[in-house]
Design a protein around this motif. Structure first.
Motif, PDB file in Angstrom:
ATOM      1  N   LEU A   1       0.827  -1.204   0.000  1.00 51.40           N
ATOM      2  CA  LEU A   1       0.000   0.000   0.000  1.00 51.40           C
ATOM      3  C   LEU A   1       0.859   1.251   0.000  1.00 51.40           C
ATOM      4  O   LEU A   1       0.394   2.320  -0.373  1.00 51.40           O
ATOM      5  CB  LEU A   1      -0.905   0.032   1.235  1.00 51.40           C
ATOM      6  N   LEU A   2       2.105   1.128   0.439  1.00 49.94           N
ATOM      7  CA  LEU A   2       2.925   2.316   0.669  1.00 49.94           C
ATOM      8  C   LEU A   2       3.812   2.679  -0.512  1.00 49.94           C
ATOM      9  O   LEU A   2       4.647   3.537  -0.398  1.00 49.94           O
ATOM     10  CB  LEU A   2       3.806   2.122   1.910  1.00 49.94           C
ATOM     11  N   ASN A   3       3.643   2.011  -1.635  1.00 56.76           N
ATOM     12  CA  ASN A   3       4.442   2.401  -2.798  1.00 56.76           C
ATOM     13  C   ASN A   3       3.538   2.575  -4.015  1.00 56.76           C
ATOM     14  O   ASN A   3       2.305   2.562  -3.892  1.00 56.76           O
ATOM     15  CB  ASN A   3       5.566   1.385  -3.044  1.00 56.76           C
ATOM     16  N   THR A   4       4.153   2.732  -5.178  1.00 57.43           N
ATOM     17  CA  THR A   4       3.368   3.054  -6.376  1.00 57.43           C
ATOM     18  C   THR A   4       2.439   1.917  -6.794  1.00 57.43           C
ATOM     19  O   THR A   4       1.525   2.124  -7.584  1.00 57.43           O
ATOM     20  CB  THR A   4       4.298   3.381  -7.554  1.00 57.43           C
ATOM     21  N   GLU A   5       2.702   0.711  -6.282  1.00 53.98           N
ATOM     22  CA  GLU A   5       1.842  -0.419  -6.654  1.00 53.98           C
ATOM     23  C   GLU A   5       0.642  -0.566  -5.730  1.00 53.98           C
ATOM     24  O   GLU A   5      -0.129  -1.511  -5.862  1.00 53.98           O
ATOM     25  CB  GLU A   5       2.669  -1.705  -6.655  1.00 53.98           C
ATOM     26  N   GLY A   6       0.502   0.354  -4.803  1.00 57.19           N
ATOM     27  CA  GLY A   6      -0.626   0.294  -3.873  1.00 57.19           C
ATOM     28  C   GLY A   6      -1.965   0.406  -4.563  1.00 57.19           C
ATOM     29  O   GLY A   6      -2.971  -0.105  -4.059  1.00 57.19           O
ATOM     30  N   GLY A   7      -1.999   1.064  -5.739  1.00 50.97           N
ATOM     31  CA  GLY A   7      -3.250   1.206  -6.475  1.00 50.97           C
ATOM     32  C   GLY A   7      -3.852  -0.132  -6.847  1.00 50.97           C
ATOM     33  O   GLY A   7      -5.073  -0.315  -6.832  1.00 50.97           O
ATOM     34  N   GLN A   8      -2.990  -1.108  -7.148  1.00 53.99           N
ATOM     35  CA  GLN A   8      -3.496  -2.439  -7.517  1.00 53.99           C
ATOM     36  C   GLN A   8      -4.119  -3.121  -6.305  1.00 53.99           C
ATOM     37  O   GLN A   8      -5.120  -3.838  -6.440  1.00 53.99           O
ATOM     38  CB  GLN A   8      -2.354  -3.305  -8.053  1.00 53.99           C
ATOM     39  N   THR A   9      -3.526  -2.895  -5.144  1.00 48.94           N
ATOM     40  CA  THR A   9      -4.077  -3.492  -3.919  1.00 48.94           C
ATOM     41  C   THR A   9      -5.441  -2.886  -3.612  1.00 48.94           C
ATOM     42  O   THR A   9      -6.381  -3.592  -3.252  1.00 48.94           O
ATOM     43  CB  THR A   9      -3.121  -3.265  -2.745  1.00 48.94           C
ATOM     44  N   VAL A  10      -5.554  -1.573  -3.769  1.00 45.82           N
ATOM     45  CA  VAL A  10      -6.837  -0.907  -3.507  1.00 45.82           C
ATOM     46  C   VAL A  10      -7.885  -1.394  -4.510  1.00 45.82           C
ATOM     47  O   VAL A  10      -9.021  -1.698  -4.138  1.00 45.82           O
ATOM     48  CB  VAL A  10      -6.683   0.625  -3.577  1.00 45.82           C
ATOM     49  N   ALA A  11      -7.497  -1.486  -5.776  1.00 44.59           N
ATOM     50  CA  ALA A  11      -8.436  -1.987  -6.796  1.00 44.59           C
ATOM     51  C   ALA A  11      -8.841  -3.425  -6.471  1.00 44.59           C
ATOM     52  O   ALA A  11     -10.008  -3.801  -6.613  1.00 44.59           O
ATOM     53  CB  ALA A  11      -7.789  -1.915  -8.178  1.00 44.59           C
ATOM     54  N   GLY A  12      -7.879  -4.215  -6.025  1.00 46.96           N
ATOM     55  CA  GLY A  12      -8.192  -5.596  -5.620  1.00 46.96           C
ATOM     56  C   GLY A  12      -9.143  -5.635  -4.439  1.00 46.96           C
ATOM     57  O   GLY A  12     -10.007  -6.510  -4.361  1.00 46.96           O
ATOM     58  N   SER A  13      -8.995  -4.676  -3.510  1.00 46.16           N
ATOM     59  CA  SER A  13      -9.874  -4.652  -2.334  1.00 46.16           C
ATOM     60  C   SER A  13     -11.312  -4.339  -2.743  1.00 46.16           C
ATOM     61  O   SER A  13     -12.255  -4.801  -2.092  1.00 46.16           O
ATOM     62  CB  SER A  13      -9.382  -3.634  -1.300  1.00 46.16           C
ATOM     63  N   HIS A  14     -11.494  -3.575  -3.814  1.00 41.91           N
ATOM     64  CA  HIS A  14     -12.860  -3.326  -4.308  1.00 41.91           C
ATOM     65  C   HIS A  14     -13.491  -4.623  -4.788  1.00 41.91           C
ATOM     66  O   HIS A  14     -14.666  -4.908  -4.539  1.00 41.91           O
ATOM     67  CB  HIS A  14     -12.839  -2.304  -5.458  1.00 41.91           C
ATOM     68  N   ILE A  15     -12.694  -5.429  -5.503  1.00 38.54           N
ATOM     69  CA  ILE A  15     -13.201  -6.713  -5.985  1.00 38.54           C
ATOM     70  C   ILE A  15     -13.444  -7.647  -4.805  1.00 38.54           C
ATOM     71  O   ILE A  15     -14.439  -8.374  -4.759  1.00 38.54           O
ATOM     72  CB  ILE A  15     -12.215  -7.338  -7.005  1.00 38.54           C
ATOM     73  N   LEU A  16     -12.531  -7.607  -3.821  1.00 42.18           N
ATOM     74  CA  LEU A  16     -12.705  -8.437  -2.621  1.00 42.18           C
ATOM     75  C   LEU A  16     -14.002  -8.082  -1.901  1.00 42.18           C
ATOM     76  O   LEU A  16     -14.747  -8.962  -1.460  1.00 42.18           O
ATOM     77  CB  LEU A  16     -11.515  -8.245  -1.680  1.00 42.18           C
ATOM     78  N   HIS A  17     -14.288  -6.795  -1.800  1.00 37.41           N
ATOM     79  CA  HIS A  17     -15.514  -6.337  -1.147  1.00 37.41           C
ATOM     80  C   HIS A  17     -16.735  -6.881  -1.884  1.00 37.41           C
ATOM     81  O   HIS A  17     -17.681  -7.392  -1.276  1.00 37.41           O
ATOM     82  CB  HIS A  17     -15.544  -4.799  -1.134  1.00 37.41           C
ATOM     83  N   TYR A  18     -16.697  -6.833  -3.206  1.00 37.95           N
ATOM     84  CA  TYR A  18     -17.819  -7.338  -4.013  1.00 37.95           C
ATOM     85  C   TYR A  18     -17.958  -8.854  -3.849  1.00 37.95           C
ATOM     86  O   TYR A  18     -19.064  -9.367  -3.647  1.00 37.95           O
ATOM     87  CB  TYR A  18     -17.584  -6.967  -5.481  1.00 37.95           C
ATOM     88  N   VAL A  19     -16.830  -9.566  -3.921  1.00 38.64           N
ATOM     89  CA  VAL A  19     -16.854 -11.029  -3.761  1.00 38.64           C
ATOM     90  C   VAL A  19     -17.384 -11.388  -2.378  1.00 38.64           C
ATOM     91  O   VAL A  19     -18.191 -12.318  -2.231  1.00 38.64           O
ATOM     92  CB  VAL A  19     -15.435 -11.614  -3.972  1.00 38.64           C
ATOM     93  N   SER A  20     -16.957 -10.647  -1.355  1.00 40.57           N
ATOM     94  CA  SER A  20     -17.405 -10.925   0.016  1.00 40.57           C
ATOM     95  C   SER A  20     -18.904 -10.722   0.160  1.00 40.57           C
ATOM     96  O   SER A  20     -19.582 -11.476   0.872  1.00 40.57           O
ATOM     97  CB  SER A  20     -16.673 -10.020   1.011  1.00 40.57           C
ATOM     98  N   ARG A  21     -19.425  -9.709  -0.510  1.00 35.97           N
ATOM     99  CA  ARG A  21     -20.883  -9.455  -0.438  1.00 35.97           C
ATOM    100  C   ARG A  21     -21.646 -10.623  -1.039  1.00 35.97           C
ATOM    101  O   ARG A  21     -22.655 -11.071  -0.493  1.00 35.97           O
ATOM    102  CB  ARG A  21     -21.234  -8.156  -1.168  1.00 35.97           C
TER     103      ARG A  21
END
Lengths: 255, 202
Positions: free
Chosen positions: A65-85
Motif C-alpha cells: 500500500l505504501l508504494n506506487t503499486e498500492g493502487g493495484q491493492t486498492v483496486a483488488g480490495s474493491h473486488i474483494l468487497h464485491y466477492v465478500s458481499r
C-alpha cells in the motif's frame, strides 16, 4: 516555482476531464460500459462454491500500500468487497490471504463491511483473513492452502510477481474456477495461459465502477477512455514531429 | 476527508516541494506514519496468525496440531533468539541464510515445472490466437537458449524483432492504459467517490 510543469498541467487537465464527466453522468447521461467477462464470472464462481459447499479463495499477491503499486491493492480490495458481499449473500466461505502487513487492515475492513452490509455479520470469521508473511512464506502457504482446502473459486486480483504461476497453476490443478486481474504486464501472459478469466491492466481499476454501476464512477471510466485517446494523440503527434525533425513535443513534455 | 487531505498533500509535495519546503516535510512525515502503521499492522497480522495456529493446536487433526505446534515453537524461539542475540551474524544468520532461504529458493524453483505444465496445457493449435501464442513461444524459447543460435543463426534476429516490436508495442499500450487507470483511481479516491475500501455506500 512549479516543478515538472508539464506533468502538473496534464494532471490538472486529467482531473478536470474526470470531474466534468462524473458531473455529466450525475446529471443523467450515464455511459454504457462494455461487459467484462471476468467480473460477470464472479457471481458464477461464488455460486458454484456455495453449491459445492467449498470455499472461495482470494489473494492480492503482494498487498503493498505504501508504494506506487498500492493502487493495484486498492483496486483488488474493491473486488474483494464485491466477492465478500456475494459470499455473504449465498453463504459461501471466503478465505483471503495477505502477504504484506499493510494490506491486512484494508482486507479485514473490506470483508467485514461486506458482511455487515448483507446483514450477515455473524458469518464473518476473522481467522479466514490470513496473514502469511511476504515472499517465500506466502508462496508456500497459498500452495498448501489450495491443495488442502481445494476451493471452488480462486480469485487473484492485485500486484503479483513470481507467485502468479505458483498460485494459478495450483488452483487449476485442484479444479477451481480462476479469475485473475493484474496491472503487472509480465504476469498477464501466465494468467492468460492458466486462468479462466482475466482482467488486464486498467480493467482491474474499472472493476468498482462495473460492479456497482454507480453513474459517477462510470463517468470516470468514460473520462479514462478520453484521456487514453488524448495520450495516443500526443504519441502520434510526437512521432510525426520527431520524424519531421522537430523536438517540440518532447521539449514540451519534458518541461 | 483524511484520504483527500493526505492525497492532495502528497501530490502538492511532488510539484511544489522546492518552492514550499514545508510540503516536503509533510510528505516525509506521512511516509513515516505509513511505515509506523505498517509495523502495527505486522503485529496485527502476526497476532491473528498465532491465534489461528493456537486454535489448530487445540483441534483434532493430528497433522495440523503437529505443524501448528512446530510453527509456534519456531516463532517463539526465533523471536527470543533474535532479540537476545545479533540477528545479522552468527548462528541466527546461518540458520536464516541456509535453512529458510534455501527452502524458499527451492519453492521458487518449482516455477520451472509449473511453467512446463501450464505450457503443455495452454499451447494448442486450436484457434488462431492459441496458434500464434504457441509459435511465438517456440521462437522465444529458441532465442533465449544458447543452442537456438547454434541450430539456426537467424533466430537471434527474429527473436529480437519479436521482443522489440510487437511485444514492446503491446506492453507500452497496456502500460498507457494502466497509467491512466491509476491516475483515475487516485483522483476518484481523493474526491471520495471510491468508498469500497471503507465499506461502501448503500
Amino acid at each position: 516555482m512549479i516543478e515538472h510543469l508539464s506533468a502538473f498541467v496534464l494532471f490538472a487537465f486529467f482531473w478536470a476531464i474526470i470531474y466534468l464527466r462524473m458531473e455529466r453522468a450525475n446529471r443523467g447521461t450515464v455511459p454504457v460500459m462494455k461487459s467484462l467477462g471476468a467480473l460477470d464470472a464472479i457471481d458464477e464462481a461464488v455460486g458454484r462454491a456455495s453449491e459445492m459447499g467449498k470455499s472461495v479463495h482470494f489473494t492480492y499477491g503482494k498487498s503493498y500500500l505504501l508504494n506506487t503499486e498500492g493502487g493495484q491493492t486498492v483496486a483488488g480490495s474493491h473486488i474483494l468487497h464485491y466477492v465478500s458481499r456475494i459470499c455473504a449473500r449465498l453463504g459461501a466461505t471466503i478465505i483471503a490471504t495477505v502477504s504484506e502487513p499493510e494490506g491486512m487492515a484494508l482486507t479485514i475492513d473490506s470483508v467485514e463491511q461486506a458482511y455487515i452490509m448483507e446483514n450477515a455479520s455473524d458469518q464473518f470469521v476473522l481467522e479466514n483473513i490470513i496473514f502469511t508473511g511476504p515472499g517465500l512464506a506466502y508462496n508456500s502457504y497459498v500452495i498448501n492452502l489450495l491443495e488442502t482446502e481445494r476451493p471452488a473459486a480462486n480469485i487473484i486480483c492485485g500486484r503479483i510477481a513470481s507467485a502468479s504461476l505458483l498460485v494459478a497453476e495450483t488452483g487449476a490443478r485442484v479444479g477451481a474456477i480462476q479469475i485473475a486481474g493484474t496491472a503487472t504486464t509480465f504476469q498477464c501472459a501466465f494468467f492468460a495461459a492458466v486462468c479462466d478469466y482475466l482482467l488486464i491492466g486498467e480493467e482491474l481499476y474499472a472493476a468498482s465502477a462495473y460492479v456497482t454501476k454507480d453513474p459517477e464512477l462510470l463517468g470516470a471510466i468514460e473520462a479514462q477512455d478520453i484521456l487514453k485517446l488524448i495520450s495516443i494523440a500526443l504519441v502520434l503527434i510526437g512521432f510525426i514531429t520527431v520524424n519531421l525533425g522537430s523536438r517540440i513535443i518532447i521539449s514540451l513534455l519534458s518541461y | 476527508m483524511v484520504t483527500a487531505i493526505f492525497g492532495i498533500s502528497m501530490i502538492l509535495s511532488y510539484f511544489f516541494s522546492k518552492s514550499i519546503p514545508a510540503l516536503n516535510t509533510i510528505s516525509n512525515e506521512l511516509m513515516t506514519w505509513g511505515k509506523i502503521m505498517s509495523a502495527f499492522a505486522l503485529f496485527l497480522g502476526a497476532t491473528t496468525m498465532t491465534v489461528s495456529h493456537i486454535r489448530k493446536v487445540q483441534g483434532k487433526d493430528p497433522k495440523e496440531r503437529f505443524l501448528s505446534s512446530w510453527l509456534i515453537i519456531l516463532i517463539i524461539v526465533f523471536s527470543v533468539a533474535g532479540i537476545l542475540f545479533e540477528p545479522t551474524v552468527g548462528s541466527y544468520a546461518l540458520w536464516y541464510n541456509v535453512v529458510a532461504m534455501g527452502i524458499g529458493i527451492s519453492t521458487e524453483s518449482l516455477l520451472a515445472f509449473y511453467i512446463m505444465v501450464a505450457a503443455y496445457r495452454a499451447f494448442r493449435f486450436k484457434t488462431v490466437e492459441s496458434s500464434l501464442l504457441m509459435i511465438s513461444c517456440f521462437i522465444t524459447m529458441f532465442w533465449s537458449a544458447p543452442v537456438g543460435a547454434a541450430i539456426w543463426p537467424g533466430i537471434t534476429e527474429l527473436g529480437n524483432w519479436l521482443m522489440n516490436v510487437p511485444n514492446k508495442a503491446t506492453t507500452r499500450g497496456i502500460i498507457l492504459g494502466i497509467a491512466v487507470g491509476t491516475i483515475s483511481l487516485g483522483i476518484r479516491m481523493i474526491m471520495g467517490k471510491e468508498t469500497a475500501y471503507l465499506g461502501g455506500e448503500e
